[in-house]
Design a protein around this motif. Sequence first.
Motif, PDB file in Angstrom:
ATOM      1  N   THR A  11      -5.688 -88.660-111.152  1.00  0.00           N
ATOM      2  CA  THR A  11      -6.732 -88.370-112.138  1.00  0.00           C
ATOM      3  C   THR A  11      -6.237 -88.573-113.569  1.00  0.00           C
ATOM      4  N   GLU A  12      -4.937 -88.775-113.760  1.00  0.00           N
ATOM      5  CA  GLU A  12      -4.384 -88.885-115.116  1.00  0.00           C
ATOM      6  C   GLU A  12      -4.092 -90.317-115.540  1.00  0.00           C
ATOM      7  N   VAL A  13      -3.707 -91.173-114.598  1.00  0.00           N
ATOM      8  CA  VAL A  13      -3.421 -92.566-114.907  1.00  0.00           C
ATOM      9  C   VAL A  13      -4.665 -93.384-114.587  1.00  0.00           C
ATOM     10  N   ASP A  14      -5.113 -94.182-115.557  1.00  0.00           N
ATOM     11  CA  ASP A  14      -6.298 -95.013-115.371  1.00  0.00           C
ATOM     12  C   ASP A  14      -5.906 -96.274-114.604  1.00  0.00           C
ATOM     13  N   LEU A  15      -6.372 -96.385-113.377  1.00  0.00           N
ATOM     14  CA  LEU A  15      -6.030 -97.523-112.527  1.00  0.00           C
ATOM     15  C   LEU A  15      -7.125 -98.574-112.479  1.00  0.00           C
ATOM     16  N   ARG A  16      -8.157 -98.427-113.275  1.00  0.00           N
ATOM     17  CA  ARG A  16      -9.301 -99.342-113.186  1.00  0.00           C
ATOM     18  C   ARG A  16      -8.978-100.774-113.584  1.00  0.00           C
ATOM     19  N   ASN A  17      -7.930-101.001-114.365  1.00  0.00           N
ATOM     20  CA  ASN A  17      -7.582-102.363-114.767  1.00  0.00           C
ATOM     21  C   ASN A  17      -6.556-103.015-113.851  1.00  0.00           C
ATOM     22  N   GLU A  18      -6.171-102.330-112.791  1.00  0.00           N
ATOM     23  CA  GLU A  18      -5.269-102.890-111.782  1.00  0.00           C
ATOM     24  C   GLU A  18      -6.136-103.634-110.760  1.00  0.00           C
ATOM     25  N   PRO A  19      -6.037-104.966-110.694  1.00  0.00           N
ATOM     26  CA  PRO A  19      -6.956-105.738-109.834  1.00  0.00           C
ATOM     27  C   PRO A  19      -6.972-105.309-108.364  1.00  0.00           C
ATOM     28  N   LEU A  20      -5.852-104.925-107.803  1.00  0.00           N
ATOM     29  CA  LEU A  20      -5.791-104.560-106.391  1.00  0.00           C
ATOM     30  C   LEU A  20      -5.567-103.066-106.183  1.00  0.00           C
ATOM     31  N   ALA A  21      -5.887-102.258-107.184  1.00  0.00           N
ATOM     32  CA  ALA A  21      -5.616-100.822-107.120  1.00  0.00           C
ATOM     33  C   ALA A  21      -6.206-100.186-105.868  1.00  0.00           C
ATOM     34  N   GLY A  22      -7.419-100.539-105.517  1.00  0.00           N
ATOM     35  CA  GLY A  22      -8.070 -99.945-104.359  1.00  0.00           C
ATOM     36  C   GLY A  22      -7.423-100.289-103.033  1.00  0.00           C
TER      37      GLY A  22
END
Length: 171
Positions: free
Chosen positions: A154-165
């Motif tokens: 919840t603290e690190v924004d992973l939305r700009n990591e293309p394969l984060a999901g």
Amino acid sequence: MKKLGFDSFTKKIYIKTTLEKLYWCWGTADGIASWFLRNAEYISDSGSVRVPGEFIQEGDSYTWMWHNWDTAEKGKVMAANGKDSIAWSFAGDCKVEVNMYQKGDAVLLELIQSNIPTDDKNKLDIHYGCSNGWTFWLANLKAYLEHGVLLNETEVDLRNEPLAGYEFVNM
């Protein structure tokens, strides 16, 4: 033995809690946002927004917002018995059922996601993605209820990591 396939999957976990607490975690906006979502909103058949602690009902519509995802999941509550079983539409035309069974001092939680399309895109996105996702989220729910900790990011924004999901285990 049940035949495995790409059109559905089942996940099970024992959680040391009460049936009432576990149902609250799935069956209210406050409950599901405590361990799973950034925000949840349920709207009754009559169009009124359910207050955060109010139990959902069959026929309600929902909007869910996750941490680290910009899109909203929208669907319908297909069943909610107020005690130990809830079902909703999910990921398009899929169905997710959560059934809870008291087993001594623990509750056996069974999650079934079904009606998954079996083309290659949905095998990857829904079967693989949701199966992995639910595995993590059920472990997160167990950690939350048994130890008071959340494992999701919840603290690190992973939305700009293309394969984060696909790569981060704690989305």
